[in-house]
Design a protein around this motif. Sequence first.
Motif, PDB file in Angstrom:
ATOM      1  N   GLY A  49      53.913  14.140  31.365  1.00 18.48           N
ATOM      2  CA  GLY A  49      54.565  13.125  30.951  1.00 18.48           C
ATOM      3  C   GLY A  49      53.743  11.912  30.717  1.00 18.48           C
ATOM      4  N   LEU A  50      54.024  10.511  30.827  1.00 20.99           N
ATOM      5  CA  LEU A  50      53.451   9.416  30.133  1.00 20.99           C
ATOM      6  C   LEU A  50      52.230   9.231  31.111  1.00 20.99           C
ATOM      7  CD1 LEU A  50      53.831   6.819  32.677  1.00 20.99           C
ATOM      8  CD2 LEU A  50      56.184   7.263  31.883  1.00 20.99           C
ATOM      9  N   THR A  51      51.262   8.347  30.352  1.00 23.66           N
ATOM     10  CA  THR A  51      50.249   7.974  30.668  1.00 23.66           C
ATOM     11  C   THR A  51      50.249   6.519  31.635  1.00 23.66           C
ATOM     12  OG1 THR A  51      48.885   9.508  29.326  1.00 23.66           O
ATOM     13  CG2 THR A  51      47.788   7.435  30.366  1.00 23.66           C
ATOM     14  N   ALA A  52      49.591   6.373  32.702  1.00 26.10           N
ATOM     15  CA  ALA A  52      49.836   5.127  32.889  1.00 26.10           C
ATOM     16  C   ALA A  52      49.056   3.880  32.157  1.00 26.10           C
ATOM     17  CB  ALA A  52      48.809   4.813  34.403  1.00 26.10           C
ATOM     18  N   PRO A  53      49.489   2.671  31.976  1.00 24.41           N
ATOM     19  CA  PRO A  53      49.344   1.777  31.077  1.00 24.41           C
ATOM     20  C   PRO A  53      47.794   1.240  31.725  1.00 24.41           C
ATOM     21  CG  PRO A  53      51.409   1.200  31.621  1.00 24.41           C
ATOM     22  CD  PRO A  53      51.126   2.324  32.367  1.00 24.41           C
ATOM     23  N   ARG A  54      46.949   0.857  30.762  1.00 24.24           N
ATOM     24  CA  ARG A  54      45.565   0.032  31.310  1.00 24.24           C
ATOM     25  C   ARG A  54      46.002  -1.139  31.853  1.00 24.24           C
ATOM     26  NH1 ARG A  54      42.198  -1.593  27.933  1.00 24.24           N
ATOM     27  NH2 ARG A  54      40.415  -0.667  28.762  1.00 24.24           N
ATOM     28  N   SER A  55      44.640  -1.346  32.679  1.00 21.14           N
ATOM     29  CA  SER A  55      44.950  -2.908  33.408  1.00 21.14           C
ATOM     30  C   SER A  55      43.572  -3.292  33.051  1.00 21.14           C
ATOM     31  CB  SER A  55      44.946  -2.690  34.862  1.00 21.14           C
ATOM     32  OG  SER A  55      44.899  -4.096  35.630  1.00 21.14           O
ATOM     33  N   VAL A  56      43.214  -4.647  33.302  1.00 22.69           N
ATOM     34  CA  VAL A  56      42.070  -5.559  33.119  1.00 22.69           C
ATOM     35  C   VAL A  56      40.735  -5.002  33.900  1.00 22.69           C
ATOM     36  CG1 VAL A  56      43.419  -7.516  32.395  1.00 22.69           C
ATOM     37  CG2 VAL A  56      42.656  -7.263  34.701  1.00 22.69           C
ATOM     38  N   PRO A  57      39.653  -4.949  33.364  1.00 19.98           N
ATOM     39  CA  PRO A  57      38.522  -4.453  34.112  1.00 19.98           C
ATOM     40  C   PRO A  57      38.105  -5.686  35.216  1.00 19.98           C
ATOM     41  CG  PRO A  57      37.772  -5.529  32.056  1.00 19.98           C
ATOM     42  CD  PRO A  57      39.380  -5.497  31.953  1.00 19.98           C
ATOM     43  N   VAL A  58      37.424  -5.101  36.125  1.00 13.78           N
ATOM     44  CA  VAL A  58      36.740  -6.148  37.291  1.00 13.78           C
ATOM     45  C   VAL A  58      35.544  -6.728  36.839  1.00 13.78           C
ATOM     46  CG1 VAL A  58      38.023  -4.824  39.144  1.00 13.78           C
ATOM     47  CG2 VAL A  58      35.436  -4.223  38.543  1.00 13.78           C
ATOM     48  N   THR A  59      35.127  -7.702  37.236  1.00 12.28           N
ATOM     49  CA  THR A  59      33.905  -8.290  37.220  1.00 12.28           C
ATOM     50  C   THR A  59      33.184  -8.455  38.395  1.00 12.28           C
ATOM     51  OG1 THR A  59      34.839 -10.573  37.330  1.00 12.28           O
ATOM     52  CG2 THR A  59      34.356  -9.526  35.251  1.00 12.28           C
ATOM     53  N   ASP A  60      31.841  -8.762  38.766  1.00 12.71           N
ATOM     54  CA  ASP A  60      31.413  -8.712  39.971  1.00 12.71           C
ATOM     55  C   ASP A  60      30.977 -10.036  40.503  1.00 12.71           C
ATOM     56  OD1 ASP A  60      30.680  -5.720  40.824  1.00 12.71           O
ATOM     57  OD2 ASP A  60      30.376  -5.914  38.656  1.00 12.71           O
ATOM     58  N   ALA A  61      31.117 -10.608  41.591  1.00 16.19           N
ATOM     59  CA  ALA A  61      30.655 -11.856  42.316  1.00 16.19           C
ATOM     60  C   ALA A  61      29.926 -11.479  43.375  1.00 16.19           C
ATOM     61  CB  ALA A  61      31.812 -12.762  42.542  1.00 16.19           C
ATOM     62  N   TRP A  62      28.854 -12.174  43.413  1.00 16.17           N
ATOM     63  CA  TRP A  62      27.773 -11.986  44.625  1.00 16.17           C
ATOM     64  C   TRP A  62      27.845 -13.172  45.300  1.00 16.17           C
ATOM     65  CZ3 TRP A  62      26.064  -7.359  46.314  1.00 16.17           C
ATOM     66  CH2 TRP A  62      26.372  -6.067  45.503  1.00 16.17           C
ATOM     67  N   VAL A  63      28.263 -13.474  46.579  1.00 11.74           N
ATOM     68  CA  VAL A  63      28.275 -14.495  47.376  1.00 11.74           C
ATOM     69  C   VAL A  63      27.712 -14.760  48.463  1.00 11.74           C
ATOM     70  CG1 VAL A  63      29.974 -16.238  48.257  1.00 11.74           C
ATOM     71  CG2 VAL A  63      30.833 -15.096  46.331  1.00 11.74           C
ATOM     72  N   GLU A  64      26.760 -15.620  48.632  1.00 12.74           N
ATOM     73  CA  GLU A  64      26.138 -15.995  50.184  1.00 12.74           C
ATOM     74  C   GLU A  64      26.950 -16.194  51.020  1.00 12.74           C
ATOM     75  OE1 GLU A  64      23.083 -15.226  51.987  1.00 12.74           O
ATOM     76  OE2 GLU A  64      22.605 -15.479  49.869  1.00 12.74           O
ATOM     77  N   GLY A  65      27.064 -15.078  51.956  1.00 13.68           N
ATOM     78  CA  GLY A  65      27.932 -15.385  53.120  1.00 13.68           C
ATOM     79  C   GLY A  65      26.902 -15.832  54.432  1.00 13.68           C
ATOM     80  N   PRO A  66      27.611 -16.027  55.616  1.00 13.97           N
ATOM     81  CA  PRO A  66      26.681 -16.150  56.818  1.00 13.97           C
ATOM     82  C   PRO A  66      25.758 -14.811  57.287  1.00 13.97           C
ATOM     83  CG  PRO A  66      29.082 -15.884  57.482  1.00 13.97           C
ATOM     84  CD  PRO A  66      28.874 -16.007  55.900  1.00 13.97           C
ATOM     85  N   GLY A  67      26.322 -13.657  56.727  1.00 11.07           N
ATOM     86  CA  GLY A  67      25.515 -12.429  57.008  1.00 11.07           C
ATOM     87  C   GLY A  67      24.738 -11.916  56.005  1.00 11.07           C
ATOM     88  N   GLY A  68      24.716 -12.656  54.881  1.00 10.18           N
ATOM     89  CA  GLY A  68      23.925 -12.047  53.721  1.00 10.18           C
ATOM     90  C   GLY A  68      24.952 -11.877  52.573  1.00 10.18           C
ATOM     91  N   LEU A  69      24.353 -11.360  51.356  1.00  9.31           N
ATOM     92  CA  LEU A  69      25.061 -11.433  50.096  1.00  9.31           C
ATOM     93  C   LEU A  69      26.577 -10.644  50.215  1.00  9.31           C
ATOM     94  CD1 LEU A  69      22.593 -11.256  47.229  1.00  9.31           C
ATOM     95  CD2 LEU A  69      24.168 -13.014  47.719  1.00  9.31           C
ATOM     96  N   VAL A  70      27.717 -11.213  49.993  1.00 11.96           N
ATOM     97  CA  VAL A  70      28.841 -10.555  49.689  1.00 11.96           C
ATOM     98  C   VAL A  70      29.189 -10.146  48.601  1.00 11.96           C
ATOM     99  CG1 VAL A  70      31.348 -10.659  50.709  1.00 11.96           C
ATOM    100  CG2 VAL A  70      29.510 -11.836  51.875  1.00 11.96           C
ATOM    101  N   HIS A  71      29.724  -8.769  48.446  1.00 16.16           N
ATOM    102  CA  HIS A  71      30.175  -8.449  46.968  1.00 16.16           C
ATOM    103  C   HIS A  71      31.529  -8.453  46.929  1.00 16.16           C
ATOM    104  CE1 HIS A  71      30.123  -4.789  44.006  1.00 16.16           C
ATOM    105  NE2 HIS A  71      30.268  -6.050  43.221  1.00 16.16           N
ATOM    106  N   ALA A  72      31.898  -9.146  45.772  1.00 15.68           N
ATOM    107  CA  ALA A  72      33.620  -9.178  45.477  1.00 15.68           C
ATOM    108  C   ALA A  72      33.754  -8.580  44.467  1.00 15.68           C
ATOM    109  CB  ALA A  72      34.009 -10.622  45.923  1.00 15.68           C
ATOM    110  N   LEU A  73      35.069  -7.775  44.016  1.00 14.38           N
ATOM    111  CA  LEU A  73      35.411  -7.583  42.696  1.00 14.38           C
ATOM    112  C   LEU A  73      36.489  -8.512  42.297  1.00 14.38           C
ATOM    113  CD1 LEU A  73      35.353  -3.599  43.430  1.00 14.38           C
ATOM    114  CD2 LEU A  73      33.629  -5.188  42.362  1.00 14.38           C
ATOM    115  N   VAL A  74      36.648  -8.817  41.089  1.00 12.85           N
ATOM    116  CA  VAL A  74      37.491  -9.785  40.601  1.00 12.85           C
ATOM    117  C   VAL A  74      38.300  -9.391  39.310  1.00 12.85           C
ATOM    118  CG1 VAL A  74      37.696 -12.165  39.649  1.00 12.85           C
ATOM    119  CG2 VAL A  74      36.045 -11.888  41.485  1.00 12.85           C
ATOM    120  N   GLN A  75      39.522  -9.555  39.169  1.00 13.76           N
ATOM    121  CA  GLN A  75      40.402  -9.247  38.068  1.00 13.76           C
ATOM    122  C   GLN A  75      41.005 -10.688  37.673  1.00 13.76           C
ATOM    123  OE1 GLN A  75      42.121  -5.519  39.790  1.00 13.76           O
ATOM    124  NE2 GLN A  75      42.006  -5.061  37.500  1.00 13.76           N
TER     125      GLN A  75
END
Length: 614
Positions: free
Chosen positions: A349-375
Amino acid sequence: MTDSASQEPKNVPADGAAAEVPDWELRFRAPRVSLPRWAREAPDRALFISNATGTFELYAWDRGTGQRRQATDRPNGTVSGRLSPDGEWIWWFDDTDGDEFGVWRRQPFHGGPDEPAVPGLAAGYPSGLALGRDGTVVVGRDTEEHGTTLHVRRPGEEGPTEVYRHRQSAGVGDLSHDASLLAIEHTEHGDAMHSAIRVTRLDGSPVAELDDTAGGTVELGLSVLGFAPLPGDSRLLVGHQRHGRWEPLLWEPLTGEVRELSLGLPGEVHADWFPDGSALLVAHSYQARDELYRYTLADGELTRLETPPGSVSGATARPDGEVEFLWSSAAEPPQVRSVSGRTVLEPPGLTAPRSVPVTDAWVEGPGGLVHALVQRPAGDGPFPTVFDIHGGPTAHDDDSFAAGPAAWVDHGFAVVRVNYRGSTGYGRAWTDALKHRVGLIELEDIAAVREWAVASGLADPERLVLTGGSWGGYLTLLGVGVQPDAWAVGVAAVPVADYVAAYEDEMEALKAMDRTLFGGAPEEEPERWAASSPISYVERVKAPVYISAGANDPRCPIRQIENYVARLAERGHPHEVYRYDAGHGSLVVEERIKQVAMEISFARAQLPAGPTAR
């Protein structure tokens, strides 16, 4: 309060015409297939999971003839299955409407009636399964009465024999090639986050113990990756954390010899055997992406196997040396491919439509760098923004295809996913950091990323949605109480809401995990439990709250959610509740679409208008 059990999602065409269905729904409806798992002695026989009928079920695939057959058909779906090594039998776990409490059944590979796989073994929560080449079976089960018990049935025997029992959590690791040795992961030391490994004979008599928790000041865990696939070879491939992250080692339990494998890769490393035992298939996870390697045991040569940038959700080496894997990225839907570039298994059957890619954010947190994925959606920010918090907590978000976040993006939201302390993939210390300040640690990291998202111009501070399922649902309810001014809306799926009541009702293995996280049971550490329970902060909640819950959920049971909802109702606080007849989530595609539609509809209705509102 609104009880939305009978609500239907808006804008769903009655005739289901593909041209009228929005992309976000098509991503759920598009058929998917899992990585096929093949029988060790009959590699042309394989088993995979698919939602081709609208419900996730098990399918048999004869690779020689190309024939595919749906093996299970239950209203709430089936995803726990295994092929016997000779390929003659499909084993599948039979529970009741997603409650995860049941027994193993089996059916012939080419079709036929189901039968009890281990007659005489009572129902329980599954705790591992090992199927030997000679027909030996080891089944693990958890019950409230006995904790973990392991049971062996040898060929020709009528019923199973109990060979292990302990109140602490444990599980079946693997059987050796000749079915003479059994590897058991256990937490008899009381730390459910860090397992030790015991190898026994099939009568339960001990052979050897590998325990990295013993006598040390730092808690280390081990995991069973599998016995060598060769006759007369009793080496066990083991995952360890001796150097602050997951890496493989080889252990010979009969002699005690240990060989750590230093591969020189950053991030976390897991491995499996090539079928001829000459090499390991290495899965390398680093910064939310995956790579595959071949590691030759004789000379230590490490060879990169070609995979596209993104995430590998499973990989297997075939007897001819070919490597097959399930790959996707945030933008590209899943594909089952081979390293040589061949499409291995294509869904109908059908193929799922594409979405948008993620970009990376590295944020200084109280316990060290926090990695977040952003769309990001189309247009200019600041956007209404969803913080979609992953479950687990011992899991992490990665660059893989996910229909839920993509649905929010299609509705004009930016989506931020945070790999907070407690997440896997960033080393042992990061995963273990949340102990004794459960939930509060994670919220500190989420708050740091929230501040970054607002300061960077991505997120509109007046239109922030906190959402998640399971542990992510727990953090959602805790977040709207602990950080009441930070969030405009809370959307929690199958959450922990009243932690003490959840502990009283949940499955035994999770009770052990919670005791480890909090340093004791509720009566032993009442202040820690109260500080980490969403119901402790229910009077402070300002954001409208949406909750969905499975009536048969053994992980986040329904009673503790009703306790929280009752407190919201006493306040007259705006909220909606959706209850459905399943367990910890749903395997039915239309049900999942319905839930996502109601979640997005609720959030959009509650958010204030803004320049990018749609």
